[in-house]
Design an enzyme around this catalytic site. Structure first.
Site, PDB file in Angstrom:
ATOM      1  N   GLU A 183     -27.286  21.737  -4.440  1.00  0.00           N
ATOM      2  CA  GLU A 183     -27.754  21.116  -5.681  1.00  0.00           C
ATOM      3  C   GLU A 183     -27.143  19.731  -5.912  1.00  0.00           C
ATOM      4  O   GLU A 183     -26.984  19.304  -7.046  1.00  0.00           O
ATOM      5  CB  GLU A 183     -27.465  22.039  -6.867  1.00  0.00           C
ATOM      6  CG  GLU A 183     -26.033  22.575  -6.908  1.00  0.00           C
ATOM      7  CD  GLU A 183     -25.822  23.619  -7.975  1.00  0.00           C
ATOM      8  OE1 GLU A 183     -26.629  23.691  -8.912  1.00  0.00           O
ATOM      9  OE2 GLU A 183     -24.826  24.365  -7.873  1.00  0.00           O
ATOM     10  N   HIS A 214     -22.662  29.485 -15.840  1.00  0.00           N
ATOM     11  CA  HIS A 214     -22.969  28.832 -17.111  1.00  0.00           C
ATOM     12  C   HIS A 214     -23.115  29.810 -18.277  1.00  0.00           C
ATOM     13  O   HIS A 214     -23.280  29.365 -19.410  1.00  0.00           O
ATOM     14  CB  HIS A 214     -24.246  27.998 -16.976  1.00  0.00           C
ATOM     15  CG  HIS A 214     -24.085  26.805 -16.083  1.00  0.00           C
ATOM     16  ND1 HIS A 214     -23.178  25.802 -16.344  1.00  0.00           N
ATOM     17  CD2 HIS A 214     -24.691  26.466 -14.916  1.00  0.00           C
ATOM     18  CE1 HIS A 214     -23.241  24.890 -15.385  1.00  0.00           C
ATOM     19  NE2 HIS A 214     -24.142  25.267 -14.503  1.00  0.00           N
ATOM     20  N   ASP A 229     -29.133  20.156 -11.373  1.00  0.00           N
ATOM     21  CA  ASP A 229     -28.011  19.356 -10.891  1.00  0.00           C
ATOM     22  C   ASP A 229     -28.458  18.339  -9.858  1.00  0.00           C
ATOM     23  O   ASP A 229     -27.942  17.218  -9.813  1.00  0.00           O
ATOM     24  CB  ASP A 229     -26.926  20.262 -10.312  1.00  0.00           C
ATOM     25  CG  ASP A 229     -26.063  20.901 -11.393  1.00  0.00           C
ATOM     26  OD1 ASP A 229     -25.385  20.161 -12.110  1.00  0.00           O
ATOM     27  OD2 ASP A 229     -26.090  22.131 -11.527  1.00  0.00           O
ATOM     28  N   ARG A 235     -23.955  35.270  -9.758  1.00  0.00           N
ATOM     29  CA  ARG A 235     -23.521  33.908  -9.471  1.00  0.00           C
ATOM     30  C   ARG A 235     -22.099  33.711  -9.974  1.00  0.00           C
ATOM     31  O   ARG A 235     -21.808  33.903 -11.155  1.00  0.00           O
ATOM     32  CB  ARG A 235     -24.448  32.870 -10.114  1.00  0.00           C
ATOM     33  CG  ARG A 235     -24.010  31.443  -9.790  1.00  0.00           C
ATOM     34  CD  ARG A 235     -25.073  30.409 -10.036  1.00  0.00           C
ATOM     35  NE  ARG A 235     -25.334  30.157 -11.454  1.00  0.00           N
ATOM     36  CZ  ARG A 235     -26.059  29.128 -11.898  1.00  0.00           C
ATOM     37  NH1 ARG A 235     -26.590  28.278 -11.031  1.00  0.00           N
ATOM     38  NH2 ARG A 235     -26.274  28.969 -13.188  1.00  0.00           N
ATOM     39  N   ASP A 270     -15.248  43.562  -5.087  1.00  0.00           N
ATOM     40  CA  ASP A 270     -14.569  44.829  -5.352  1.00  0.00           C
ATOM     41  C   ASP A 270     -15.203  45.606  -6.497  1.00  0.00           C
ATOM     42  O   ASP A 270     -15.201  46.841  -6.491  1.00  0.00           O
ATOM     43  CB  ASP A 270     -13.083  44.599  -5.634  1.00  0.00           C
ATOM     44  CG  ASP A 270     -12.258  44.388  -4.371  1.00  0.00           C
ATOM     45  OD1 ASP A 270     -12.815  44.528  -3.261  1.00  0.00           O
ATOM     46  OD2 ASP A 270     -11.055  44.066  -4.496  1.00  0.00           O
TER      47      ASP A 270
END
Length: 266
Positions: free
Chosen positions: A152, A48, A178, A73, A87
């Protein structure tokens, strides 16, 4: 060169509560401020907040000298994106909207090299290997990687026991915002139905022998979830703190135009 140690994963093995903060400004400068404050962990948000792989890399490099452990995240569970984030040196990933054990198994495979997974080999191109400087990286990388799956949704909570039982899932993180909207209680994670589902998710995760986490900027919520067994709790969001502090400062000099209380959802 030895494999960089994942301090967050090591901390989860201890019987203690670890307090975190959301980092949403998507800049290394702001992330370094957050990392210098003493929180146990910080969430670099690629879902977000307006982050890209290069901006995540910049923040990982910036906060590396500090003891606050970075968690990244991703915007989703795409295996190609997971490969890129690993990576560039992310060792702990949180993946949103995991609803089935099959999804969780696919995420585990995305984080591991063949024959146990599908992660591609970047070798000397990658920061994760310290450009081929880490001894035996291909065979030992999984030891320092940590996978947090985010439950969620109604379906995710229904399947949380099976999700938490997946080998390679290290922790389950509950998303109250959520979950509450998915249950028909938008903006109200304190609704009894939402609270019951959160408690169920925590209990099922603990029963599977895994660690449970949650986002809870409201102190009463955080302390309740801690009592229920959550071991890593995000108790602050940097953007919200800036906004609330700025409004409070302005209100000391003139009547506040915005008198809305801080949200319990975020």
């Amino acid at each position: 060169m030895h494999m960089p140690r994942n301090g967050f994963k090591a901390a989860l093995a201890k019987d203690a509560t670890h307090y975190g903060i959301w980092a949403g400004f998507a800049t290394g400068y702001a992330a370094e401020i957050v990392a210098s404050l003493g929180y146990d962990w910080m969430l670099i948000d690629g879902e977000h907040a307006p982050n890209t792989v290069p901006s995540v890399l910049n923040q990982l490099q910036t906060v590396a000298p500090y003891t606050t452990a970075p968690v990244v995240r991703a915007v989703n569970g795409d295996a190609s994106l997971i490969k890129q984030l690993l990576d560039v040196g992310a060792q702990t990933l949180m993946i949103p909207m995991v609803e089935t054990a099959e999804q969780a198994q696919a995420l585990v495979r995305a984080m591991r090299y063949p024959p146990h997974g599908i992660r591609g080999v970047g070798g000397g191109l990658t920061r994760a290997t310290r450009w081929d400087g880490v001894d035996n990286y291909l065979n030992t990388a999984h030891e320092q990687l940590c996978l947090i799956v985010q439950v969620e949704s109604r379906l995710g909570v229904e399947n949380v026991a099976a999700i938490a039982a997946v080998e390679g899932v290290d922790a389950v993180f509950i998303g109250p915002a959520d979950l509450s909207i998915g249950l028909g209680h938008a903006g109200n994670p304190g609704h009894p139905e939402v609270q019951e589902r959160i408690k169920h998710a925590i209990d099922a995760t603990l029963a599977a022998g895994k660690v449970s986490g949650i986002l809870a900027p409201n102190e009463d919520d955080a302390r309740r979830y801690q009592a229920w067994g959550c071991r890593f709790i995000a108790v602050a969001i940097d953007i919200s703190l800036l906004r609330q502090s700025a409004l409070a400062t302005l209100a000391r000099y003139r009547p506040a135009a915005d008198t809305q209380a801080p949200s319990r959802t975020y």
